[in-house]
Design a protein around this motif. Structure first.
Motif, mmCIF file in Angstrom:
data_model
loop_
_atom_site.group_PDB
_atom_site.id
_atom_site.type_symbol
_atom_site.label_atom_id
_atom_site.label_comp_id
_atom_site.label_asym_id
_atom_site.label_seq_id
_atom_site.Cartn_x
_atom_site.Cartn_y
_atom_site.Cartn_z
ATOM 1 N N GLY A 142 1.878 10.481 -1.231
ATOM 2 C CA GLY A 142 2.180 11.736 -1.922
ATOM 3 C C GLY A 142 3.559 12.285 -1.663
ATOM 4 N N TYR A 143 4.337 11.571 -0.854
ATOM 5 C CA TYR A 143 5.687 12.034 -0.535
ATOM 6 C C TYR A 143 6.751 11.119 -1.151
ATOM 7 C CZ TYR A 143 3.768 15.365 2.892
ATOM 8 O OH TYR A 143 3.098 16.414 3.496
ATOM 9 N N GLY A 144 6.464 10.632 -2.352
ATOM 10 C CA GLY A 144 7.443 9.827 -3.088
ATOM 11 C C GLY A 144 7.282 8.330 -2.937
ATOM 12 N N GLY A 145 6.291 7.883 -2.180
ATOM 13 C CA GLY A 145 6.130 6.453 -1.917
ATOM 14 C C GLY A 145 5.875 5.606 -3.147
ATOM 15 N N THR A 146 5.104 6.141 -4.101
ATOM 16 C CA THR A 146 4.797 5.353 -5.306
ATOM 17 C C THR A 146 6.016 5.200 -6.208
ATOM 18 O OG1 THR A 146 4.103 7.300 -6.600
ATOM 19 C CG2 THR A 146 2.402 6.169 -5.299
ATOM 20 N N GLN A 147 7.037 6.017 -6.001
ATOM 21 C CA GLN A 147 8.245 5.953 -6.825
ATOM 22 C C GLN A 147 9.371 5.191 -6.127
ATOM 23 O OE1 GLN A 147 7.763 7.323 -10.027
ATOM 24 N NE2 GLN A 147 5.749 7.338 -9.029
ATOM 25 N N ARG A 148 9.592 5.457 -4.852
ATOM 26 C CA ARG A 148 10.721 4.825 -4.152
ATOM 27 C C ARG A 148 10.444 3.372 -3.779
ATOM 28 N NH1 ARG A 148 10.934 10.212 -1.851
ATOM 29 N NH2 ARG A 148 12.697 11.299 -2.821
ATOM 30 N N LEU A 149 9.203 3.045 -3.414
ATOM 31 C CA LEU A 149 8.927 1.663 -3.022
ATOM 32 C C LEU A 149 9.185 0.681 -4.168
ATOM 33 C CD1 LEU A 149 8.065 -0.131 -0.667
ATOM 34 C CD2 LEU A 149 5.691 0.091 -1.460
ATOM 35 N N PRO A 150 8.712 0.930 -5.399
ATOM 36 C CA PRO A 150 9.046 0.005 -6.494
ATOM 37 C C PRO A 150 10.551 -0.100 -6.746
ATOM 38 C CG PRO A 150 7.238 1.436 -7.142
ATOM 39 C CD PRO A 150 7.776 1.977 -5.859
ATOM 40 N N GLN A 151 11.280 1.000 -6.575
ATOM 41 C CA GLN A 151 12.732 0.950 -6.760
ATOM 42 C C GLN A 151 13.380 0.010 -5.760
ATOM 43 O OE1 GLN A 151 14.070 5.003 -6.437
ATOM 44 N NE2 GLN A 151 13.125 5.654 -8.357
ATOM 45 N N LEU A 152 12.830 -0.049 -4.567
ATOM 46 C CA LEU A 152 13.435 -0.836 -3.493
ATOM 47 C C LEU A 152 12.960 -2.279 -3.456
ATOM 48 C CD1 LEU A 152 13.256 1.896 -0.717
ATOM 49 C CD2 LEU A 152 15.356 0.917 -1.639
ATOM 50 N N VAL A 153 11.679 -2.527 -3.721
ATOM 51 C CA VAL A 153 11.149 -3.887 -3.555
ATOM 52 C C VAL A 153 10.641 -4.501 -4.854
ATOM 53 C CG1 VAL A 153 10.494 -3.292 -1.192
ATOM 54 C CG2 VAL A 153 8.743 -3.260 -2.980
ATOM 55 N N GLY A 154 10.607 -3.743 -5.934
ATOM 56 C CA GLY A 154 10.080 -4.246 -7.197
ATOM 57 C C GLY A 154 8.637 -3.809 -7.405
ATOM 58 N N LYS A 155 8.243 -3.735 -8.664
ATOM 59 C CA LYS A 155 6.922 -3.204 -9.015
ATOM 60 C C LYS A 155 5.780 -4.027 -8.436
ATOM 61 C CE LYS A 155 4.090 -1.925 -13.029
ATOM 62 N NZ LYS A 155 4.039 -1.873 -14.518
ATOM 63 N N GLY A 156 5.856 -5.343 -8.572
ATOM 64 C CA GLY A 156 4.750 -6.185 -8.127
ATOM 65 C C GLY A 156 4.511 -6.095 -6.633
ATOM 66 N N ARG A 157 5.574 -6.200 -5.852
ATOM 67 C CA ARG A 157 5.434 -6.113 -4.400
ATOM 68 C C ARG A 157 4.942 -4.731 -3.983
ATOM 69 N NH1 ARG A 157 11.047 -9.335 -3.126
ATOM 70 N NH2 ARG A 157 10.136 -11.422 -2.894
ATOM 71 N N ALA A 158 5.455 -3.696 -4.659
ATOM 72 C CA ALA A 158 5.020 -2.337 -4.331
ATOM 73 C C ALA A 158 3.539 -2.158 -4.645
ATOM 74 C CB ALA A 158 5.854 -1.323 -5.106
ATOM 75 N N MET A 159 3.107 -2.648 -5.792
ATOM 76 C CA MET A 159 1.687 -2.552 -6.153
ATOM 77 C C MET A 159 0.813 -3.223 -5.102
ATOM 78 S SD MET A 159 0.845 -0.968 -9.004
ATOM 79 C CE MET A 159 1.300 -0.580 -10.701
ATOM 80 N N GLU A 160 1.218 -4.408 -4.660
ATOM 81 C CA GLU A 160 0.423 -5.122 -3.662
ATOM 82 C C GLU A 160 0.380 -4.359 -2.349
ATOM 83 O OE1 GLU A 160 0.185 -9.438 -1.337
ATOM 84 O OE2 GLU A 160 1.636 -9.147 -2.953
ATOM 85 N N MET A 161 1.543 -3.877 -1.888
ATOM 86 C CA MET A 161 1.574 -3.133 -0.623
ATOM 87 C C MET A 161 0.717 -1.884 -0.686
ATOM 88 S SD MET A 161 5.556 -3.409 0.638
ATOM 89 C CE MET A 161 5.251 -2.300 2.038
ATOM 90 N N ILE A 162 0.812 -1.156 -1.804
ATOM 91 C CA ILE A 162 0.056 0.093 -1.933
ATOM 92 C C ILE A 162 -1.436 -0.168 -2.075
ATOM 93 C CG2 ILE A 162 -0.354 2.089 -3.439
ATOM 94 C CD1 ILE A 162 2.718 2.025 -4.019
ATOM 95 N N MET A 163 -1.812 -1.153 -2.899
ATOM 96 C CA MET A 163 -3.233 -1.380 -3.176
ATOM 97 C C MET A 163 -3.964 -2.059 -2.027
ATOM 98 S SD MET A 163 -3.500 -2.163 -7.276
ATOM 99 C CE MET A 163 -2.300 -3.492 -7.355
ATOM 100 N N THR A 164 -3.266 -2.895 -1.246
ATOM 101 C CA THR A 164 -3.926 -3.537 -0.104
ATOM 102 C C THR A 164 -3.910 -2.645 1.127
ATOM 103 O OG1 THR A 164 -1.879 -4.616 0.633
ATOM 104 C CG2 THR A 164 -3.290 -5.849 -0.897
#
Length: 260
Positions: free
Chosen positions: A143-165
């Motif tokens: 809730g502190y910007g993680g869903t937005q900044r992580l994809p910017q830094l590592v790409g959508k697919g990697r961010a989705m995996e990190m967040i969902m797992t």
């Protein structure tokens, strides 16, 4: 402000903020977020501070997350207010600070801790660092910007995996993902950050400020980053630092920037 959960050290135009809640693995509670806001603001307004480093106390954690005990019983309205206020007071505030901020990630950077590191302008990690966004394992999302900044830094697919797992990655994988710029031993972490900060502080503070502003503009949906760059580039021509920098280059001497 009297700081309870952080302390500040200033030397050679570098301000170092250390989050100091070792018994809680430096977890972010409301008090710590507010102290960090004040500390970042004070250092940013201090003309002698050219670069800020933020790190955690001890050897185990940068910031191991948010202090769950503070919000475990929040309502929907309170949850929204928590995220909105946290983003405004700390995470967005740091990202848009005119003074460069380096995250020295020493150990666990989880949840709000990784979100704080990602809000910084770039990150350096020690070999024992572990990073992740475990929020979905608690029935919530970052809730502190993680869903937005992580994809910017590592790409959508990697961010989705990190967040969902809700899993963690080590420092080497974070480096391969582009999440951190450097990985060094724990003993080398702050010395390397200071070395990089010193290199930054030798440059024009006003130009660095404009660079931060324009790079951030490129990640905003409602801003034309190229147009922002043109405006900022032109702005630099009217500064004392531009005149000093170009004169020093032509005269084959080291520039003495005033930051104006």
């Amino acid at each position: 402000m009297d700081y309870e959960n952080i302390y500040i050290e200033e030397e050679n135009n570098i301000g170092t903020i250390t989050i100091n809640r070792p018994k809680k693995l430096n977890a972010l509670n409301k008090r710590t977020i507010e102290e960090l806001h004040v500390a970042f603001k004070e250092l940013d307004e201090d003309a002698d501070t050219k670069v800020i480093i933020v790190t955690g106390s001890g050897e185990k954690a940068f910031v191991a997350g948010a202090d769950i005990s503070e919000f475990a019983h929040f309502s929907v309205k309170e949850g929204r207010q928590l995220a909105a206020m946290g983003q405004k007071r700390l995470f967005d505030f740091v990202e848009n600070l005119s003074t460069p901020v380096i995250a020295a990630v020493n150990g666990f950077a989880l949840g709000g801790g990784l979100e704080l590191a990602m809000a910084c302008h770039f990150r350096v990690a020690s070999t024992n660092a572990r990073m992740g966004l475990p929020e979905v394992s608690l029935g919530v999302i970052p809730g502190y910007g993680g869903t937005q900044r992580l994809p910017q830094l590592v790409g959508k697919g990697r961010a989705m995996e990190m967040i969902m797992t809700a899993g963690m990655i080590d420092a080497d994988k974070a480096f391969s993902f582009g999440l951190v710029n450097h990985v060094v031993s724990p003993e080398e972490l702050l010395p390397l950050c200071i070395k990089i900060a010193s290199r930054i502080s030798n440059n024009s503070a006003v130009a660095v400020k404009q660079a931060i502003k324009v790079v951030n503009a490129g990640f905003k949906y409602d801003v034309d980053g190229y147009a922002a760059e043109i405006d900022a580039f032109g702005h630099c021509f009217g500064t004392d630092d531009f005149r000093e920098g170009t004169s020093a280059f032509l005269e084959k001497r080291k520039a003495d920037f005033s930051g104006s």
